[in-house]
Design a protein around this motif. Structure first.
Motif, PDB file in Angstrom:
ATOM      1  N   ALA A 214     -11.594  72.510 117.860  1.00 45.02           N
ATOM      2  CA  ALA A 214     -12.384  73.736 118.024  1.00 45.02           C
ATOM      3  C   ALA A 214     -12.167  74.686 116.849  1.00 45.02           C
ATOM      4  O   ALA A 214     -13.107  75.332 116.367  1.00 45.02           O
ATOM      5  N   MET A 215     -10.940  74.758 116.371  1.00 46.10           N
ATOM      6  CA  MET A 215     -10.640  75.655 115.254  1.00 46.10           C
ATOM      7  C   MET A 215     -11.326  75.198 113.969  1.00 46.10           C
ATOM      8  O   MET A 215     -11.656  76.023 113.112  1.00 46.10           O
ATOM      9  N   ALA A 216     -11.527  73.891 113.820  1.00 41.20           N
ATOM     10  CA  ALA A 216     -12.140  73.347 112.606  1.00 41.20           C
ATOM     11  C   ALA A 216     -13.662  73.283 112.689  1.00 41.20           C
ATOM     12  O   ALA A 216     -14.309  72.740 111.786  1.00 41.20           O
ATOM     13  N   ALA A 217     -14.247  73.855 113.720  1.00 41.81           N
ATOM     14  CA  ALA A 217     -15.695  73.783 113.912  1.00 41.81           C
ATOM     15  C   ALA A 217     -16.430  74.484 112.767  1.00 41.81           C
ATOM     16  O   ALA A 217     -15.901  75.417 112.150  1.00 41.81           O
ATOM     17  N   PRO A 218     -17.659  74.059 112.460  1.00 36.95           N
ATOM     18  CA  PRO A 218     -18.444  74.719 111.409  1.00 36.95           C
ATOM     19  C   PRO A 218     -18.590  76.214 111.697  1.00 36.95           C
ATOM     20  O   PRO A 218     -18.788  76.632 112.830  1.00 36.95           O
TER      21      PRO A 218
END
Length: 343
Positions: free
Chosen positions: A107-111
């Motif tokens: 979730a933290m690495a989401a666009p």
């Protein structure tokens, strides 16, 4: 049992001497002994909690440009590097079988998410930006308290998002909120949460970050906001920092007797909600073995501390950044340079 003979009186019960109440110094000594006994054996005898492994980050290049277009380019490079670090940590967590950690990192690495830095080791460190930092005129650096980590990061980010949305809606200036999880936060009620050790380790990193931020956004108004144990971190980092305000909310104390002890020219604000349990914490500072202390001293909302007090509503310890709440509105006003409702 035979009845008592007529005229016989039962001997009065002996009067026990009243024990003297312990003096203030003795009470503090007893409290220190109790806490030390409660935490020393478990901490010394138990293994540390298992950590989810993560690769070492490649390191970051310090921001240098104060020109907005050039700074935007530097930030874009940092954000791209942060996303790669997050993805690498997610893969490692997934391989390790830490499904909850992997989901949080995914979730933290989401666009669209923008991290200035990330390190998944030792409980995790991250610095996320909400808003256009390259052009921001009002910047809030939000420092969390106990129980904040990568597995519970969504809760911290929700508060930062609520603050940014409130600023964007109510401020006439360009704004950004930095969610600074730059240290390993203690667990509530743990030995680490009762002593300043974690805050002392975190303060230099926070100082360095704010100084870097001020150098590339010299005209921006920067506000340092610390919740709960994060207020201890902010207080220890505050001396001489180029910030307009230091805000302590839900604070157990700062380790200083007065706001003047922070040695800052910034306005020092303090607020506590009516139902916040931290108000019941004893405001003591008791020396412990190995050179540390128990407790954080004077209550920041006590008039004797000398901070400016803002209204923080009727909520609990985790309700300061709830959308639409009294404390969130007042925190946004302080960040924007406006006068909040006073307590």
């Amino acid at each position: 049992m035979a009845p008592l003979a007529r005229g016989y009186r039962r001997a009065p019960a002996p009067v026990r001497p009243r024990r003297p109440r312990p003096t203030g110094r003795l009470r503090r000594t007893l409290l220190a002994a109790l806490v030390t006994a409660a935490v020393a054996v478990p901490v010394a005898g138990a293994a540390r909690p298992a950590e989810v492994p993560a690769p070492a980050p490649a390191g970051v290049t310090r921001l240098t440009s104060a020109e907005p277009t050039a700074l935007a380019g530097e930030l874009a490079a940092r954000y791209a590097a942060g996303r790669e670090e997050l993805r690498a940590a997610e893969r490692t967590a997934d391989t390790y079988g830490a499904r909850r950690r992997a989901a949080s990192l995914r979730a933290m690495a989401a666009p669209g998410r923008t991290f200035l830095s990330f390190d998944g080791r030792d409980g995790g460190r991250s610095v996320e930006v909400l808003g256009d930092l390259a052009r921001a005129e009002r910047i809030a650096v939000l420092v969390p308290g106990s129980d904040t980590g990568l597995d519970s990061y969504g809760r911290f980010r929700a508060g930062a998002t609520a603050l940014q949305e409130t600023l964007r809606r109510e401020s006439g200036a360009r704004t950004a909120v930095v969610a600074w999880l730059g240290y390993r936060t203690p667990a509530t009620g743990s030995a680490a949460s009762l002593t300043p050790g974690r805050a002392e380790q975190a303060a230099p990193a926070l100082r360095s970050f704010v100084e870097e931020l001020s150098a590339v956004r010299p005209g921006a108004r920067i506000t340092l906001l610390g919740h709960s144990y994060g207020s201890v971190v902010c207080a220890l980092a505050a001396a001489g920092l180029p910030v307009a305000a230091v805000v302590l909310f839900g604070s157990p104390g700062t380790g200083f007797d007065t706001a003047a002890g922070l040695r800052t020219s910034a306005a020092v604000w303090a607020g506590r909600a009516a139902e916040d349990w931290v108000g019941e914490v004893p405001h003591l500072r008791v020396p412990l073995p190995l050179g540390t202390e128990l407790g954080f001293g004077t209550d920041p909302v006590d008039p004797a501390f000398g901070a400016r007090r803002f209204a923080a509503g009727d909520g609990g310890h985790s309700d300061y950044l709830v959308p639409g709440s009294v404390p969130l509105r007042n925190l946004a006003r302080i960040v924007d340079g406006q006068e909040p409702d006073r307590a």
